[in-house]
Design an enzyme around this catalytic site. Structure first.
Site, PDB file in Angstrom:
ATOM      1  N   GLU A 121      57.195  34.274  37.199  1.00  0.00           N
ATOM      2  CA  GLU A 121      56.584  33.970  39.323  1.00  0.00           C
ATOM      3  C   GLU A 121      55.290  33.963  38.871  1.00  0.00           C
ATOM      4  OE1 GLU A 121      56.682  32.955  41.512  1.00  0.00           O
ATOM      5  OE2 GLU A 121      57.179  34.425  43.241  1.00  0.00           O
ATOM      6  N   ASP A 122      54.713  33.067  39.224  1.00  0.00           N
ATOM      7  CA  ASP A 122      53.125  32.435  39.591  1.00  0.00           C
ATOM      8  C   ASP A 122      52.703  34.217  40.430  1.00  0.00           C
ATOM      9  OD1 ASP A 122      54.066  32.477  42.393  1.00  0.00           O
ATOM     10  OD2 ASP A 122      53.356  30.799  42.638  1.00  0.00           O
ATOM     11  N   ASP A 144      53.136  39.149  45.669  1.00  0.00           N
ATOM     12  CA  ASP A 144      52.078  39.367  46.671  1.00  0.00           C
ATOM     13  C   ASP A 144      52.710  40.772  47.852  1.00  0.00           C
ATOM     14  OD1 ASP A 144      50.254  39.813  48.572  1.00  0.00           O
ATOM     15  OD2 ASP A 144      51.025  37.558  49.800  1.00  0.00           O
ATOM     16  N   PHE A 199      43.347  34.663  48.723  1.00  0.00           N
ATOM     17  CA  PHE A 199      44.411  33.361  48.332  1.00  0.00           C
ATOM     18  C   PHE A 199      43.287  32.812  47.367  1.00  0.00           C
ATOM     19  CE2 PHE A 199      46.054  29.504  49.152  1.00  0.00           C
ATOM     20  CZ  PHE A 199      47.369  29.550  48.989  1.00  0.00           C
ATOM     21  N   VAL A 200      44.217  32.654  45.537  1.00  0.00           N
ATOM     22  CA  VAL A 200      44.025  31.687  45.064  1.00  0.00           C
ATOM     23  C   VAL A 200      44.741  30.589  45.205  1.00  0.00           C
ATOM     24  CG1 VAL A 200      42.909  34.111  44.054  1.00  0.00           C
ATOM     25  CG2 VAL A 200      45.585  33.180  43.908  1.00  0.00           C
ATOM     26  N   ARG A 232      47.295  22.128  42.460  1.00  0.00           N
ATOM     27  CA  ARG A 232      48.010  22.976  41.441  1.00  0.00           C
ATOM     28  C   ARG A 232      47.586  22.530  39.747  1.00  0.00           C
ATOM     29  NH1 ARG A 232      52.902  25.047  44.089  1.00  0.00           N
ATOM     30  NH2 ARG A 232      53.612  23.983  45.615  1.00  0.00           N
TER      31      ARG A 232
END
Ligand code: 5GP
Length: 202
Positions: free
Chosen positions: A103-104, A107, A156-157, A169
């Site tokens: 997973e990236d 959160d 937020f990145v 991306r």
């Protein structure tokens, strides 16, 4: 090399290309040590984990398969509702297999909790999670990350697979957007919702 036009939208580089490369290499080494003698399936969560899974797979010197899932949230946002659905399921039967979810970013943890629960019902031999980024502060669901690239602050990145409105991306690093970029996109979304024809800058 990404053009100046895109780079101009970035306020700060949070994690450099080199730092990502080094950390992904370390994670690969750790995974090789843990899964020695086993065959592995990497399950990438589209689209954010794309870059990460490609680089991670190349850092794992073991026989492995790669498969993908795509998830979409019901309602406004995954983060607030935690209600998600599978829009693309695995092609592979994972029963009796060693599965590593890639997973990236984590959160609230609600997305991963859902994916883990779905995959667990399919009786894999083992099921672990590897995430590139962790924003611990926002956690609502208790998910154990077996492998983690970096813990980051609650901001937020974008980049290295992570998008904002489907852009950025393709950046090789993880960065933070200039605040006005969010404002532009928000204005555009608001206008579209009201049926207007918003022209950027107009
Ligand atoms: P969670 O269910 O853990 O709240 O949300 C995880 C998903 O939200 C990630 O897979 C990613 O798609 C999105 N997300 C959370 N934080 C960020 C962020 O800082 N940047 C981007 N681009 N996406 C994020």
């Amino acid at each position: 090399m990404v053009s100046e036009i895109v780079l101009d939208d970035i306020q700060d580089v949070l994690i450099t290309e080199e730092a990502i490369r080094n950390r992904v290499g370390e994670l690969g080494g750790q995974i090789v040590a843990d899964y020695e003698g086993k065959e592995l399936i990497l399950v990438g969560v589209l689209k954010g984990a794309l870059m990460f899974i490609v680089d991670l797979a190349r850092a794992i010197d073991l026989p492995l398969e790669i498969d993908f899932m795509a998830i979409s949230s019901y309602g406004k946002s995954t983060a607030s509702s935690g209600v998600v659905r599978i829009v693309k399921d695995l092609d592979t039967n994972i029963e009796g297999r060693h599965v590593l979810i890639v997973e990236d970013i984590v959160d609230t943890g609600l997305t991963l909790k859902y994916i883990r629960e779905v995959l667990e019902t399919r009786n894999p031999a083992s099921l672990r999670i590897c995430a590139l980024l962790d924003k611990k502060k926002q956690r609502k669901a208790d998910v154990r990350l077996d492998y983690l690239g970096f813990e980051i602050a609650d901001q937020f990145v974008v980049g290295y697979g992570l998008d904002f409105a489907e852009l950025y991306r393709n950046l090789a690093f993880i960065g933070i957007l200039k605040p006005e970029k969010y404002a532009d996109a928000q204005a555009m979304a608001d206008r579209q919702l009201r049926g207007g024809n918003y022209q950027p800058g107009g």
